[in-house]
Design an enzyme around this catalytic site. Structure first.
Site, PDB file in Angstrom:
ATOM      1  N   SER B 190     -87.786 -24.862 -39.848  1.00  0.00           N
ATOM      2  CA  SER B 190     -87.615 -25.760 -40.986  1.00  0.00           C
ATOM      3  C   SER B 190     -86.210 -25.738 -41.578  1.00  0.00           C
ATOM      4  O   SER B 190     -85.771 -26.730 -42.149  1.00  0.00           O
ATOM      5  CB  SER B 190     -88.638 -25.429 -42.065  1.00  0.00           C
ATOM      6  N   HIS B 218     -93.517 -28.822 -38.886  1.00  0.00           N
ATOM      7  CA  HIS B 218     -92.395 -29.758 -38.903  1.00  0.00           C
ATOM      8  C   HIS B 218     -92.286 -30.535 -37.587  1.00  0.00           C
ATOM      9  O   HIS B 218     -91.192 -30.921 -37.179  1.00  0.00           O
ATOM     10  CB  HIS B 218     -91.092 -29.021 -39.197  1.00  0.00           C
ATOM     11  N   LYS B 249     -96.981 -32.820 -44.723  1.00  0.00           N
ATOM     12  CA  LYS B 249     -95.631 -33.298 -44.410  1.00  0.00           C
ATOM     13  C   LYS B 249     -95.726 -34.675 -43.735  1.00  0.00           C
ATOM     14  O   LYS B 249     -95.987 -35.656 -44.418  1.00  0.00           O
ATOM     15  CB  LYS B 249     -94.901 -32.257 -43.563  1.00  0.00           C
TER      16      LYS B 249
HETATM   17  C1  LIG Z   1     -93.299 -24.028 -41.032  1.00  0.00           C
HETATM   18  C2  LIG Z   1     -94.219 -24.208 -42.195  1.00  0.00           C
HETATM   19  N1  LIG Z   1     -95.466 -23.709 -42.134  1.00  0.00           N
HETATM   20  C3  LIG Z   1     -96.325 -23.854 -43.173  1.00  0.00           C
HETATM   21  C4  LIG Z   1     -95.963 -24.501 -44.339  1.00  0.00           C
HETATM   22  C5  LIG Z   1     -96.952 -24.600 -45.455  1.00  0.00           C
HETATM   23  O1  LIG Z   1     -97.587 -25.826 -45.441  1.00  0.00           O
HETATM   24  P1  LIG Z   1     -98.613 -26.226 -46.593  1.00  0.00           P
HETATM   25  O2  LIG Z   1     -97.850 -27.025 -47.602  1.00  0.00           O
HETATM   26  O3  LIG Z   1     -99.674 -26.997 -45.900  1.00  0.00           O
HETATM   27  O4  LIG Z   1     -99.159 -24.953 -47.152  1.00  0.00           O
HETATM   28  C6  LIG Z   1     -94.684 -25.039 -44.435  1.00  0.00           C
HETATM   29  C7  LIG Z   1     -94.292 -25.758 -45.668  1.00  0.00           C
HETATM   30  O5  LIG Z   1     -93.332 -25.468 -46.319  1.00  0.00           O
HETATM   31  C8  LIG Z   1     -93.781 -24.885 -43.353  1.00  0.00           C
HETATM   32  O6  LIG Z   1     -92.535 -25.361 -43.434  1.00  0.00           O
END
Ligand SMILES: Cc1ncc(COP(=O)(O)O)c(C=O)c1O
Lengths: 81, 415
Positions: B190, B218, B249
């Site tokens: 990310s 992502h 997202k």
């Molecule tokens: C790589 C990754 N995994 C998990 C999450 C968490 O997602 P959620 O908003 O569904 O908890 C994010 C969000 O920031 C993320 O970037």
């Protein structure tokens, strides 16, 4: 002690540095300097324990105690007989 | 003990040190729905400003898509607002299972279980499938939620250098004696926007009998020819044992997440994952929206194709203007500034120019690698990107960083 420091420095270099990173010294701040993240510290701890046949309790294996090769060597000395 | 002055003082002290360190986070209130053009109140109390959003995870522009909104409305009418129960008591509707089946189909896995969020999926999955006889070997740049999940799990833990397959193989050899091994990575990272080397990773894991875990938050919906994710892009579709992803997202952007993968692993999550067992799952209205999102994406690659074009256009523009970028081909495009203060100053100047893009610095990214992370969306039109580019160039000129190398920028501003 000096030999131990060399061994630790070599491990840290191999384990944590990328090829284009600057070389580190015995004093380089590892954790506070962002070279070793506290989460990846476990492999260093495991290496020291195996190499010197010691067991470092978790409350001693703090980010502060692991913050440079010098400090790590002092910590290890405490536990080797 | 009540919340007396001494207790209050402890927290005031902590908050002050966060402020003194310059890492105090402040929200900006958006008075419109999520889109390329938004209206923002910042600083709090100031009048609304129209800006172009360059930092949302709204990759496919589906967050406020009329068809998705309509489907959510219909879901609300048909299945109500809330469930007032966790899944296994009386909190599962037919549409929850429908969505799970559709995600399974979309990701090319064996089964799927929904979670309240991907944070929850990552926090719960490892503990549900591993014991102290096992080992988790994770890339050093995995997302914070994975780190939390690893911490909650009794299995041994080790890390490998970011995307370094030689180092990973050494670790697989080191832990050869463990009962089960799981290699853990983000699909697209990310902060850097680079893609995991899943093809090499799968080969290594097959050789060393390890399972592969990928967080495709992502990637899901737009990476790969038909947007299935990094496993599609890397040619290992069907070979990933555990995929976690978010619906917060690209896939509508509301909320929710899932664990998708081998049947038995998913079933273990249903039996044992604590965020699944002890927290309400996604609300019916959100489930209905995501079902529509998957229907849209399964029918056409138009949106991910446009995103790909936008991304190429944006990367080319910034590169030609003379910015230092993190290399890659995903819609996460980090503009490297190295110095923390410079990243904050430039973010502020961009905002004044009507461009909303956030600066990141240590500890969110490694020391000396401060940046502005831009994120491209299929909802960006060419005029958005042109205006944003114009602003970046204007601000870049102000600080005289255009055409400058990493070393030159660091020399001028410090790392
Ligand atoms: C790589 C990754 N995994 C998990 C999450 C968490 O997602 P959620 O908003 O569904 O908890 C994010 C969000 O920031 C993320 O970037």
């Amino acid at each position: 002690m000096d030999e131990m420091k060399d061994v630790i420095l070599e491990y840290v270099t191999e384990e944590y540095l990328e090829e284009d990173d600057d070389e580190i010294s015995f004093d380089t701040p590892l954790i506070s300097g962002g070279i070793v993240d506290s989460f990846s510290m476990v492999s260093l701890k495991r290496f020291l324990e195996n190499k010197y046949s010691i067991s470092i309790p978790d409350d001693k294996a703090t980010p502060e105690a692991f913050d440079s090769v010098n400090k790590i060597a002092v910590l290890v000395q405490e536990f080797v007989k | 003990m009540s919340f007396n002055d001494t207790v209050r003082g402890v927290y005031q002290e902590q908050l002050k040190s966060i402020k003194d360190a310059g890492i105090f986070k402040q929200e900006r209130f958006i008075h419109s729905s999520q889109a390329a053009d938004i209206e923002v109140e910042f600083p709090t109390g100031s009048s609304l400003k129209k800006v172009i959003n360059m930092c949302a995870n709204n990759y496919l522009g589906l967050s406020s898509h009329p068809e998705v909104v309509k489907a959510a409305h219909e879901g609300l009418d048909a299945r109500g607002y809330g469930m007032s129960s966790v899944r296994f008591i009386c909190g599962t509707q037919d549409i929850h299972r429908d969505l799970e089946n559709q995600v399974t189909e979309f990701l090319g896995t064996e089964d799927t279980v929904l979670f309240p969020s991907c944070m929850d999926a990552n926090a719960g999955v490892f503990e549900a499938i591993l014991t102290k006889d096992d080992v988790m070997i994770s890339d050093r740049l995995v997302h914070a939620s994975i780190i939390d999940g690893i911490r909650l799990c009794a299995a041994e833990h080790d890390t490998f250098k970011h995307s370094n397959m030689k180092h990973l193989e050494k670790k697989l050899q080191l832990h050869a004696d463990k009962r089960l091994k799981v290699v853990i990575t983000d699909g697209v990272f990310s902060m850097d926007g680079d893609t995991a080397k899943l093809d090499e990773m799968v080969t290594l894991c097959e050789k060393h009998d390890a399972m592969v875990f990928v967080d495709d938050s992502h990637s899901s919906g737009f990476i790969g020819k038909t947007g299935r994710g990094t496993h599609e892009k890397c040619g290992v579709f069907g070979k990933i044992d555990i995929i976690t992803t978010t619906f917060g997202k690209a896939l509508g952007g509301a909320s929710g997440g899932c664990v998708s993968g081998r049947r038995e692993l998913v079933e273990m999550c249903r039996q044992k994952a604590r965020p699944y067992l002890f927290s309400n799952t996604m609300a019916p209205v959100v489930v209905s929206g995501v079902i529509k999102v998957l229907e849209i994406l399964s029918g056409s690659t138009e949106r991910r194709d446009k995103l790909e074009e936008n991304t190429a256009y944006w990367r080319k523009g910034l590169t030609e203007a003379g910015f230092v970028l993190k290399e890659g081909d995903t819609p996460i495009v980090p503009v490297m500034l190295f110095n923390a203060k410079l990243s904050q100053d430039i973010s502020k100047d961009l905002y004044d120019e009507g461009i909303y893009a956030i600066g990141f610095f240590f500890p969110v990214v490694p020391q000396g690698q401060a940046r502005i992370r831009t994120q491209i969306s299929a909802s960006h039109e060419k005029h958005h990107l042109d205006k944003a580019l114009e602003a970046f160039i204007k601000v870049g000129k102000k600080y005289d960083i255009l055409g400058k190398t990493k070393q030159e920028i660091i020399e001028k501003f410090g790392a």
